[in-house]
Design a protein around this motif. Structure first.
Motif, short mmCIF file in Angstrom:
data_model
loop_
_atom_site.label_atom_id
_atom_site.label_comp_id
_atom_site.label_asym_id
_atom_site.label_seq_id
_atom_site.Cartn_x
_atom_site.Cartn_y
_atom_site.Cartn_z
N GLN A 1 -4.61 -5.97 -7.66
CA GLN A 1 -3.32 -5.61 -8.24
C GLN A 1 -2.83 -4.29 -7.63
OE1 GLN A 1 -3.34 -5.82 -12.51
NE2 GLN A 1 -4.35 -7.82 -12.55
N LEU B 1 -0.96 -1.65 -8.35
CA LEU B 1 -1.06 -0.34 -9.00
C LEU B 1 -2.50 0.09 -9.14
CD1 LEU B 1 0.46 2.01 -10.15
CD2 LEU B 1 0.58 0.82 -12.36
N ASN C 1 -3.62 1.44 -5.90
CA ASN C 1 -3.12 2.79 -5.69
C ASN C 1 -4.05 3.81 -6.36
OD1 ASN C 1 -1.54 5.23 -5.74
ND2 ASN C 1 0.33 4.03 -5.58
N VAL C 2 -4.45 3.51 -7.59
CA VAL C 2 -5.34 4.42 -8.32
C VAL C 2 -6.69 4.54 -7.62
CG1 VAL C 2 -6.62 4.76 -10.47
CG2 VAL C 2 -4.22 4.03 -10.54
N GLY D 1 -3.07 7.97 -8.64
CA GLY D 1 -2.34 6.71 -8.58
C GLY D 1 -0.89 6.87 -8.17
N GLY D 2 -0.54 8.02 -7.61
CA GLY D 2 0.82 8.26 -7.16
C GLY D 2 0.94 8.32 -5.65
N ARG E 1 4.15 5.15 -0.31
CA ARG E 1 4.07 3.88 0.40
C ARG E 1 3.70 4.10 1.87
NH1 ARG E 1 9.77 1.29 -1.43
NH2 ARG E 1 10.38 3.48 -1.14
#
Length: 557
Positions: A342, A344, A347-348, A538-539, A542
């Motif tokens: 997933q 997100l 990302n984390v 998690g920020g 891209r």
């Protein structure tokens, strides 16, 4: 005859739960660690690190960690007949962890077998073991760190170091004269002083002429003395010539008990497998280490090494956290997809791994600096780099770890906050290294003190950063901003934390560029120096190579 239970008894089957992270090789599954071990000159140690990684990743050793924390140390002031014994009893699993570390030489190898990469190899091995359980690391670290201080007084060093450096463990409550392997603790903090050790009130009176290596009688207290079953302690006390350092054994040379009396054990939120105590020195005998009135310089030799180990231990906690998070995410599905797939969550996890990459790179660079600065003839650049790098690294890595651990714990959902899973313990332990061996403010002020006493340390830092000048314009801009901070000395103490943040981040980025993995360095620089950098993980922006970061985070890759 087999009787089928009624249908109503079949409520559910267990599925969609990840497998425990155990029975794996924590060195072989850590490509970041492997690459940095080679990069910093310790590739020769990989066979031993691989073996230790297999041991530390085993279900048996993980269970030792759980049991050592489930069964807290127990204190008995007197035996059943009323004799004063000051005995702390530990669970057998704690002793097994201690034996694992001491027999591996985590307290001794760079001292007994110095050479290129020795401190790097030892740091990597300690990093593997600290991922399993942190409490037993305290006496391992103090024993390791005591060696430079004890060497200041040759007659004491010659008498004690052979047993201190022995790769064995003897937890018996008997005089040091009856043992072949010893552990060393430390007693600096007092009620009224905390980090301000010059406010200490413990008094030391010479029994004869006094001076280095001579015997003194100590009267006073210590508010924090961890691992009180160590065989001796390095202690600060006020001698006639000023604050001095002493080696105070638990037993006297004649086999009688030295009057070091434990008042109670601290009831701590974390680090519970390691006993921390309050003690009274009621005429305890101890030998002066270093010169009278030079206690802080003498014990700072030890503190520098304990701060280095705080960097290792907190980096290890970060690695264990992200390994647990990735292991869980790979074995758990929600809303139709495996968590690790997933966007997100990826990302984390990638952001958590970036923090580990930076922490480990800074830690092992300091290990390399130790190797080079302690080599015959020394290396002045490396010595100056350590003077700024140890407080900077200790501040930043230890300060980042509680937030990192919390975020990794959240990846496990409700499982993360239960004591059946290691994340709850990691979270309770996470603040310890940031507080012990000098809290965040102490480290930031120590950075300023280093600059005021040795201005060349700042030049050394920028020489180090200059090795990657021109490699990435974003890092170049961050280095220029750092230079501007030092050009303006107004309110510098007020701004000390902001400055040390930038010291840490710029060196981490430079080190990752030098390490040669472009995807990691690009992601670190883009996220840490871009406008989107924030405190929550998690920020990530891209366009980064998230796949590479997730693969490096995966302990099974």
């Amino acid at each position: 005859m087999h009787i089928e239970p009624p249908f109503i008894a079949h409520t559910h089957e267990v599925f969609n739960q990840s497998n425990p992270l155990e029975g794996y090789n924590s060195y072989r599954g850590d490509s970041a660690l492997q690459a940095l071990v080679r990069h910093h000159g310790a590739g020769w140690a990989e066979a031993e690190l691989d073996a230790h990684g297999a041991r530390c990743g085993s279900a048996e050793v993980y269970e030792w960690g759980f049991q050592a924390n489930a069964h807290k140390p127990q204190f008995a002031s007197h035996d059943r007949q009323g004799h004063r014994v000051d005995l702390v009893r530990y669970h057998e699993s704690y002793h097994r962890l201690m034996a694992l570390g001491l027999e591996a030489g985590l307290h001794s190898k760079p001292w007994t077998d110095p050479g290129p990469g020795a401190h790097v190899a030892r740091a990597a091995q300690y990093y593997l073991q600290a991922q399993v359980e942190s409490g037993h690391g305290c006496p391992l670290t103090m024993t390791f760190a005591s060696v430079p201080s004890l060497r200041l007084t040759p007659n004491i060093g010659e008498a004690w170091l052979p047993k201190i450096l022995n790769r064995a463990y003897d937890p018996r409550n008997v005089p040091h004269t009856e043992k072949q392997a010893l552990t060393i603790g430390m007693g600096m903090t007092e009620k009224q002083g905390g980090s301000d050790v010059r406010a200490n009130t413990t008094r030391a009176t010479p029994l004869a002429a006094g001076g280095p290596g001579e015997l003194y009688e100590l009267v006073g207290h210590k508010w924090f003395t961890s691992a009180p079953m160590c065989d001796a302690f390095l202690v600060l006390a006020q001698a006639p010539g000023g604050l001095s350092c002493f080696l105070v054994p638990r037993w006297c040379e004649d086999g009688s008990k030295n009057p070091i009396q434990v008042q109670r054990l601290k009831d701590k939120m974390g680090n519970v497998s390691n006993a921390s105590s309050e003690i009274e020195l009621r005429g305890a005998l101890g030998w002066m280490i270093g010169d009278e009135g030079r206690g802080v310089p003498a014990i700072i030799e030890m503190v520098s090494m304990t701060r280095f180990d705080c960097m290792i231990g907190s980096s290890a906690a970060q690695r264990q956290g992200v390994a647990q998070a990735v292991n869980h995410a790979a074995g758990r599905a929600a809303f139709g997809n495996t968590l690790i797939d997933q966007p997100l969550m990826r990302n984390v996890l990638a952001d958590l791994q970036l923090e580990v990459e930076g922490s480990l790179a800074l830690t092992l660079r300091m290990g390399e600096a130790l190797d080079k600065s302690l080599a015959p003839g020394g290396n002045e650049h490396e010595k100056l780099l350590l003077r700024l790098g140890l407080p900077t690294g200790k501040y930043w890595i230890c300060k980042r770890t509680p937030l990192h651990t919390y975020e990794a714990m959240e990846c496990l959902g409700g499982n993360g906050v239960t004591e059946d899973f290691i994340m709850a313990r990691l979270y309770r332990d996470a603040p310890i290294n940031a507080i012990w061996e000098g809290s965040g403010n102490v480290q930031a002020l120590d950075m300023l003190r280093a600059l005021s006493r040795s201005p060349e340390t700042l030049e050394t830092w920028f020489v180090e950063l200059a090795t990657t000048r021109g490699d990435d314009p974003r890092l170049d801009a961050a280095v220029q901003n750092l230079q501007a901070e030092f050009a303006d000395l107004d309110d510098v103490e007020y701004r000390a934390r902001q400055i040390v943040d930038q010291l840490a981040l710029t060196l981490q980025a430079s080190l990752l560029l030098r390490a040669g993995n472009a995807a990691v360095a690009d992601a670190f620089i883009a996220s840490r120096f871009g406008g989107s950098f924030q405190r929550n993980f998690g920020g990530l922006p891209r366009g980064l190579d998230i796949d590479t970061l997730i693969e490096r985070a995966n302990p099974h890759s």
